[in-house]
Motif scaffolding. Structure first.
Motif, short mmCIF file in Angstrom:
data_model
loop_
_atom_site.label_atom_id
_atom_site.label_comp_id
_atom_site.label_asym_id
_atom_site.label_seq_id
_atom_site.Cartn_x
_atom_site.Cartn_y
_atom_site.Cartn_z
N UNK A 191 0.81 -1.22 0.00
CA UNK A 191 0.00 0.00 0.00
C UNK A 191 0.85 1.27 0.00
N UNK A 192 2.15 1.12 -0.26
CA UNK A 192 3.06 2.25 -0.39
C UNK A 192 3.12 3.12 0.87
N UNK A 193 3.05 2.47 2.03
CA UNK A 193 3.25 3.17 3.30
C UNK A 193 4.73 3.13 3.62
N UNK A 194 5.36 4.30 3.69
CA UNK A 194 6.82 4.35 3.75
C UNK A 194 7.34 4.29 5.20
N UNK A 195 7.20 3.11 5.80
CA UNK A 195 7.77 2.88 7.12
C UNK A 195 9.27 2.62 6.98
N UNK A 196 9.98 2.63 8.09
CA UNK A 196 11.42 2.32 8.03
C UNK A 196 11.65 0.93 7.48
N UNK A 197 10.77 0.00 7.83
CA UNK A 197 10.92 -1.37 7.34
C UNK A 197 10.81 -1.44 5.82
N UNK A 198 9.93 -0.62 5.25
CA UNK A 198 9.75 -0.60 3.79
C UNK A 198 10.92 0.12 3.12
N UNK A 199 11.36 1.23 3.69
CA UNK A 199 12.41 2.05 3.08
C UNK A 199 13.79 1.42 3.27
N UNK A 200 14.09 0.96 4.49
CA UNK A 200 15.42 0.44 4.80
C UNK A 200 15.51 -1.09 4.83
N UNK A 201 14.37 -1.74 4.92
CA UNK A 201 14.34 -3.18 5.08
C UNK A 201 14.07 -3.57 6.52
N UNK A 202 13.45 -4.73 6.76
CA UNK A 202 13.08 -5.16 8.12
C UNK A 202 14.26 -5.25 9.09
N UNK A 203 15.39 -5.75 8.60
CA UNK A 203 16.54 -5.95 9.50
C UNK A 203 17.08 -4.62 10.01
N UNK A 204 17.27 -3.65 9.13
CA UNK A 204 17.78 -2.34 9.54
C UNK A 204 16.77 -1.61 10.44
N UNK A 205 15.48 -1.83 10.16
CA UNK A 205 14.44 -1.22 10.99
C UNK A 205 14.52 -1.78 12.41
#
Length: 297
Positions: A191-205
């Motif tokens: 849904x194009x929600x730009x959380x840290x997990x989406x932008x940086x990836x789950x591990x970095x988040x």
């Protein structure tokens, strides 16, 4: 009774209790908390929170029809108009009632009312910005309770002393929101929600959440030296913080950090509740002891 039950569900009555506890904890951070400003802060904070939940469901009607059809509005138990008629007066009246305490308490209540409205309308879908708003609103209950007390007695220097406790709550709340973003990674990405997990990836988040949790533990330790809080508060909050760190670290090491994120999210929710109870319990025991010593004298 069915209508009342629907309204209580709309405003998340169980979450309103947590809001009240946050304000009570903030009030008790002041050396000698007074009843009148505490009650006004509790009532107005609960009003704003209830309005926020109602307006949130109003803006989420279409989403809830799919994901949560049992909620009061999509199930037809509460109409969208009824949700608005509940939320708008509460948003408006809360700052006016807060004026009984003072202008700064009222202004802070007004800021939170506006923030809750725009969070539900648009900010919640903006990823990190939405996370910051939620973390701020969580920490704001503590600050608001203390602010009402401080403005009532005109002891402004106390606010600076309690800021580490507020920051402890803010950083842990932000960390938890980031972990929730990891748990919702696939849906948010679609849904194009730009959380840290989406932008940086789950591990970095998760790594970011881990760092923020460690910072919250440091803030708890600093709070021990800047507030009247004792070793009981320190032991409970640091233990809860360490449990959160361990749960995040385990999720990071797992093969699927997205599915594993639900564990630290739950642990961190408990940790935040433990933090509030730690403040209330610590200060209650300290004030009871002071009263006992005063009677002996």
């Amino acid at each position: 009774m069915e209508k009342l039950k629907a309204y209580l569900e709309l405003v998340r009555a169980h979450n309103l209790l947590a809001t009240a506890l946050g304000v009570i904890a903030g009030s008790m951070l002041v050396v000698k908390p007074l009843l009148v400003p505490a009650l006004i802060a509790i009532i107005t904070a609960v009003m704003i929170a209830a309005a926020g939940y109602a307006i949130n469901d109003y803006f989420d009607i279409e989403i809830d029809k799919i994901n949560k059809p049992e909620r009061p509005i999509p199930s037809g138990r509460i109409s969208p108009r009824e949700a608005l008629l509940l939320s708008y007066p509460l948003f408006f009246l809360a700052p006016l009632i807060a004026l009984i305490v003072g202008i700064f308490t009222a202004l802070f209540a007004a800021i939170n009312s506006v923030l809750m409205y725009f969070y539900s309308r648009s900010l919640k879908r903006m990823g990190l910005i939405g996370n910051l708003v939620v973390a701020f609103s969580t920490a704001a209950t503590l600050f608001y309770g203390a602010l009402a007390q401080v403005e009532w007695i005109k002891e402004w220097k106390v606010l600076a002393l309690i800021m580490p406790v507020v920051l402890m709550t803010f950083f842990l709340g932000l960390a938890r929101e980031i972990v929730k973003g990891v748990e919702d990674y696939y849906g948010d990405k679609a849904n194009n929600v730009r959380t840290l997990a989406v932008v940086w990836g789950p591990h970095k988040a998760l790594k970011t959440a881990l760092i923020l949790t460690i910072v919250s533990i440091i803030m708890a330790i600093i709070s021990f030296f800047t507030t009247p809080l004792s070793y009981l508060f320190l032991a409970l909050t640091v233990s809860a913080g360490i449990a959160s760190v361990i749960s995040i670290a385990k999720a990071m090491k797992g093969k699927d950090p997205v599915s594993a994120a639900k564990v630290p999210r739950r642990v961190m929710k408990i940790a935040m509740f433990v933090g509030l109870i730690a403040i209330i319990l610590d200060r209650s025991l300290s004030l009871a002891l002071l009263g006992y010593k005063a009677e002996e004298a």
